[in-house]
Design an enzyme around this catalytic site. Structure first.
Site, PDB file in Angstrom:
ATOM      1  N   CYS A 236      17.770  10.507  17.218  1.00  0.00           N
ATOM      2  CA  CYS A 236      17.915  11.921  16.873  1.00  0.00           C
ATOM      3  C   CYS A 236      17.063  12.250  15.639  1.00  0.00           C
ATOM      4  CB  CYS A 236      19.344  12.343  16.568  1.00  0.00           C
ATOM      5  SG  CYS A 236      20.497  12.056  17.885  1.00  0.00           S
TER       6      CYS A 236
ATOM      7  N   ARG B 269      12.031  10.063  17.984  1.00  0.00           N
ATOM      8  CA  ARG B 269      13.357   9.565  17.605  1.00  0.00           C
ATOM      9  C   ARG B 269      14.425   9.886  18.643  1.00  0.00           C
ATOM     10  NH1 ARG B 269      13.849   8.444  11.957  1.00  0.00           N
ATOM     11  NH2 ARG B 269      16.082   8.595  12.260  1.00  0.00           N
TER      12      ARG B 269
ATOM     13  N   TRP C 289      19.107  12.196  20.892  1.00  0.00           N
ATOM     14  CA  TRP C 289      19.277  11.001  21.729  1.00  0.00           C
ATOM     15  C   TRP C 289      20.788  10.894  21.921  1.00  0.00           C
ATOM     16  CZ3 TRP C 289      21.831   6.303  21.497  1.00  0.00           C
ATOM     17  CH2 TRP C 289      21.414   5.330  22.406  1.00  0.00           C
TER      18      TRP C 289
ATOM     19  N   ASN D 247      23.000  13.546  12.994  1.00  0.00           N
ATOM     20  CA  ASN D 247      22.619  12.216  13.495  1.00  0.00           C
ATOM     21  C   ASN D 247      23.748  11.273  13.144  1.00  0.00           C
ATOM     22  OD1 ASN D 247      20.156  13.224  14.104  1.00  0.00           O
ATOM     23  ND2 ASN D 247      19.036  12.125  12.516  1.00  0.00           N
ATOM     24  N   GLY D 248      24.004  10.296  13.999  1.00  0.00           N
ATOM     25  CA  GLY D 248      25.058   9.330  13.704  1.00  0.00           C
ATOM     26  C   GLY D 248      26.215   9.498  14.670  1.00  0.00           C
TER      27      GLY D 248
ATOM     28  N   GLU E 228       8.405 -10.954  23.973  1.00  0.00           N
ATOM     29  CA  GLU E 228       7.883  -9.644  23.562  1.00  0.00           C
ATOM     30  C   GLU E 228       7.094  -8.984  24.702  1.00  0.00           C
ATOM     31  OE1 GLU E 228       8.455  -7.596  21.375  1.00  0.00           O
ATOM     32  OE2 GLU E 228       6.695  -6.344  21.141  1.00  0.00           O
TER      33      GLU E 228
ATOM     34  N   LYS F 133       8.087  -5.393  26.329  1.00  0.00           N
ATOM     35  CA  LYS F 133       7.150  -4.252  26.387  1.00  0.00           C
ATOM     36  C   LYS F 133       7.089  -3.690  27.799  1.00  0.00           C
ATOM     37  CE  LYS F 133       6.786  -3.349  23.169  1.00  0.00           C
ATOM     38  NZ  LYS F 133       7.314  -3.988  22.033  1.00  0.00           N
TER      39      LYS F 133
ATOM     40  N   GLU G 178      10.439  -1.882  28.773  1.00  0.00           N
ATOM     41  CA  GLU G 178      10.665  -0.628  28.048  1.00  0.00           C
ATOM     42  C   GLU G 178       9.896   0.538  28.617  1.00  0.00           C
ATOM     43  OE1 GLU G 178      11.157  -0.679  23.466  1.00  0.00           O
ATOM     44  OE2 GLU G 178       9.393  -1.867  23.932  1.00  0.00           O
TER      45      GLU G 178
ATOM     46  N   HIS H 223      15.027 -24.779  34.778  1.00  0.00           N
ATOM     47  CA  HIS H 223      16.485 -24.793  34.734  1.00  0.00           C
ATOM     48  C   HIS H 223      17.095 -23.534  35.348  1.00  0.00           C
ATOM     49  CE1 HIS H 223      16.292 -28.435  32.374  1.00  0.00           C
ATOM     50  NE2 HIS H 223      15.292 -27.868  31.724  1.00  0.00           N
TER      51      HIS H 223
ATOM     52  N   LYS I 109      13.116   5.659  18.966  1.00  0.00           N
ATOM     53  CA  LYS I 109      12.349   4.775  18.092  1.00  0.00           C
ATOM     54  C   LYS I 109      13.226   4.034  17.097  1.00  0.00           C
ATOM     55  CE  LYS I 109       8.563   3.073  16.466  1.00  0.00           C
ATOM     56  NZ  LYS I 109       7.993   1.987  17.270  1.00  0.00           N
TER      57      LYS I 109
HETATM   58  C1  AGP Z   1      10.460  -2.212  20.350  1.00  0.00           C
HETATM   59  O1  AGP Z   1       9.451  -1.963  21.266  1.00  0.00           O
HETATM   60  C2  AGP Z   1      11.686  -1.512  20.563  1.00  0.00           C
HETATM   61  N1  AGP Z   1      11.547  -0.149  20.808  1.00  0.00           N
HETATM   62  C3  AGP Z   1      12.913  -1.951  19.813  1.00  0.00           C
HETATM   63  O2  AGP Z   1      13.280  -3.165  20.371  1.00  0.00           O
HETATM   64  C4  AGP Z   1      12.833  -2.117  18.263  1.00  0.00           C
HETATM   65  O3  AGP Z   1      11.990  -3.171  17.934  1.00  0.00           O
HETATM   66  C5  AGP Z   1      14.251  -2.353  17.707  1.00  0.00           C
HETATM   67  O4  AGP Z   1      15.039  -1.245  18.004  1.00  0.00           O
HETATM   68  C6  AGP Z   1      14.266  -2.640  16.233  1.00  0.00           C
HETATM   69  O5  AGP Z   1      13.767  -1.573  15.494  1.00  0.00           O
HETATM   70  P1  AGP Z   1      13.383  -1.746  13.973  1.00  0.00           P
HETATM   71  O6  AGP Z   1      12.259  -2.720  13.898  1.00  0.00           O
HETATM   72  O7  AGP Z   1      12.990  -0.384  13.519  1.00  0.00           O
HETATM   73  O8  AGP Z   1      14.586  -2.269  13.267  1.00  0.00           O
END
Ligand code: AGP
Length: 613
Positions: free
Chosen positions: A2, A27, A73, A99-100, A486, A490, A493, A509, A608
């Site tokens: 948000c 956000r 969000w 927010n929150g 990672e 990616k 996501e 395994h 984000k």
């Molecule tokens: C990364 O591509 C993600 N969108 C997500 O996993 C992110 O890395 C995670 O939410 C942590 O965020 P931060 O680094 O701002 O703490």
């Protein structure tokens, strides 16, 4: 998670709020809305992106010079028109953006309904607006500011709140607990935002609100207090971000721009810190605690998502270069265990945003238990960077794409520098080793540049062949095992393809059962000391007709012969290879997502900065 924006001054508030929401959209982007005070409250809100809000405002312009806005969000209640912010009190005189999470909203709502209030939405935020109005209208002699304080005392949970009331048409009230808020100071105008991006084009003077603080903001003045009404004098900070850094600069997406920025962001991260001429590493942010870190029993790294992956690379680095025991924890798990951490341990939190709720909670828990706390953050002024005992900024510049790219490589660079600095101070790395490592580290930006110049086209071609693959497997060993995780994250996501990362040997395994002629397997085979073992794993995949896409060092004919597709990258020291191997994986996921028509910068359900638990 948000975004909040607010404006009070002489300009057209709706345009400033709209532009601000556009910049904050990374956000959260389920719905958006603004409210202005002009006689009464005039608002416009609805499900969908800020662009849609813009169209609505074109049809029904709102006039006014003071207002607040929000991009959402969803946490409570599905994303729809009614649940979007701002939320108004029953009389329509108070509007709130938030927010929150208000954790006790169910019981507060029940009580308010019992006392005769009716609700429009399923959100926790509407409860704040209604509670506030009830306190203000029923408590004799209470000012609106006092009513806010009283309401906040009843609210359990986290909030970044911006509030307007028609009775006080010249001011915006803001309050913070757990969700970031800052105040931008202009000339006869003030800005409010949940991060600096909507403010940078107007002013570089900002005040960061801390937890338990509120502010009353008019166009030419602001008062910051605790929510117990103790006046505060806050430091005015200067923002160092430029407007260019938060715009796309001709790229179709922020993510692509950020991938291509990596030669620069990695160099910026090392600037003034790595000296290949004398082998020195200079990290000003941790210099005062370096001895304590060197003598720490162990380092616990806590983070989430991509930052957790960089933490895993850090584990290999600290163990190899500094001979320091490291454990890497999901921040969300760490905080709810009874973690055995205390004096003599160091907790290192890693966070691009510096606001991730679980990471922040892990940090506070470790601090409470007496550990030395360190941070690696990208956002200067963020809560985590302010609450850690010491830390190192990544200096990657604003990262707007929801999928983290340049922040990951910068975090890994910081971990490399930290591990080298600790190794040197500890006496486990000799001067000639430091010279060798710093020389190699200094070459990384140009190697990344070379990769971006040479692999963009081949990766694009490969992506075209696998656009509609339903699954992907990523395999790596040692330093490149976290890179496999990672790469899979990616892809998941932004393309919504199911993908998993595994340590290559672990494949036997269980996951090997998935491999058939339909399964693309991305193999990161660019680490010399595990090369032979990796070749055996590739053979195992090939024997089951898996479709092998390998990331390999130049001239590795064994890997090349076994692979259906290969992407060659320059070689480096094994411990630095994640900085190179991750680049093709970022591009692969990007092009696949684009081919599938996905919204790369704003993938569904994500935001984000995850400021709720
Ligand atoms: C990364 O591509 C993600 N969108 C997500 O996993 C992110 O890395 C995670 O939410 C942590 O965020 P931060 O680094 O701002 O703490």
């Amino acid at each position: 998670m948000c975004g909040i924006v607010g404006y009070v001054g002489d300009r057209d508030a709706s345009q400033i709020l709209l532009k601000g929401l556009k910049r904050l959209e990374y956000r959260g982007y389920d719905s958006a809305g603004i409210v202005l005070i002009n006689g009464g409250l005039k608002y416009c809100k609805g499900k969908g992106k800020v662009e849609k809000l813009g169209k609505m405002l074109k049809q029904n312009a709102l006039a006014g010079t003071i207002g607040i806005g929000h991009t959402r969000w969803a946490t409570h209640g599905e994303p729809n028109d009614v649940n979007s912010h701002p939320h108004l009190s029953e009389s329509g005189k108070i509007a709130v953006v938030h927010n929150g999470i208000i954790e006790n909203y169910t019981s507060l709502k029940k009580q308010l309904i019992e006392r005769g209030r009716t609700f429009q939405s399923q959100t926790d935020t509407e409860v704040a607006a209604q509670l506030l109005e009830e306190i203000y209208t029923t408590s004799k002699g209470v000012t609106f500011e006092e009513a806010i304080r009283l309401a906040l005392k009843q609210i359990v949970g986290t909030y970044g709140l911006a509030i307007v009331h028609t009775d006080r048409p010249d001011r915006i009230f803001i309050a913070r607990k757990g969700s970031p808020l800052l105040l931008g100071i202009g000339d006869d105008e003030m800005f409010i935002a949940s991060d600096a991006s909507p403010i940078v084009e107007y002013t570089n003077k900002v005040i960061y609100l801390d937890d338990g603080e509120m502010a009353i903001v008019t166009k030419d003045n602001y008062e910051v207090k605790t929510i117990d009404d103790v006046a505060l004098t806050k430091e005015v900070h200067e923002l160092a971000i430029s407007l260019d850094a938060i715009e796309k600069a001709g790229y179709p997406h922020f993510m692509l721009k950020e991938i291509f920025e990596q030669p620069r962001s990695i160099a910026d991260c090392m600037r003034g810190r790595v000296n290949p001429d004398n082998g020195a590493i200079q990290l000003g942010g941790i210099e005062d605690v370096l001895d304590e870190l060197v003598n720490a029993r162990r380092i616990v790294i806590a983070a989430c998502g991509t930052s957790w992956h960089s933490g895993l690379v850090g584990e290999y680095l600290f163990e190899y270069l500094a001979k320091t025991p490291v454990e890497v924890e999901y921040a969300s798990e760490f905080r709810y265990r009874d973690p055995l951490i205390g004096k003599g341990d160091a907790l290192l939190v890693i966070s691009q945003s510096g606001e991730t709720a679980d990471t922040l909670a892990a940090l506070r828990e470790a601090k409470r238990r007496g550990a030395l706390t360190l941070g690696i953050c990208n956002v200067v002024g963020s809560t985590i960077s302010r609450e850690t005992d010491a830390g190192v900024f990544t200096h990657a510049g604003p990262e707007i794409g929801v999928a983290s790219t340049k922040a990951f490589t910068a975090q890994v660079v910081v971990l490399m520098m930290m591990a080298l600095a600790v190794g040197k101070r500890k006496g486990v790395l000799r001067q000639e080793q430091m010279l060798m490592y710093t020389k190699e580290l200094a070459k990384i930006p140009s190697k990344v540049e070379y990769i971006l110049e040479h692999i963009d086209e081949p990766v694009r071609k490969i992506s075209g062949l696998f656009t509609y693959a339903p699954n992907f497997l990523y395999l790596g060993r040692s330093y490149n095992f976290p890179v496999a995780l990672e790469g899979a994250l990616k892809l998941k996501e932004i393309s919504y393809i199911h993908a998993e990362g595994y340590p290559a040997a672990e494949m036997k395994h269980g996951p090997i059962a998935l491999i058939d002629e339909m399964m693309p397997v991305v193999v990161i085979a660019a680490t010399d000391h595990t090369n032979d073992k990796m070749i055996s794993n590739i053979e195992e995949v090939k024997a089951r007709k898996g479709r092998i896409i390998s990331i390999m060092n130049d001239e590795n004919s064994d890997v090349e012969d076994l692979s259906e597709f290969h992407i060659s990258i320059p070689s480096t020291k094994d411990c630095f290879s994640p900085l190179l191997t991750v680049i093709p994986l970022q591009l692969l996921s990007y092009y696949i997502a684009v081919n599938r028509g996905c919204n790369v910068d704003q993938p569904r359900n994500l935001a984000k900065s995850v400021t709720v638990e």
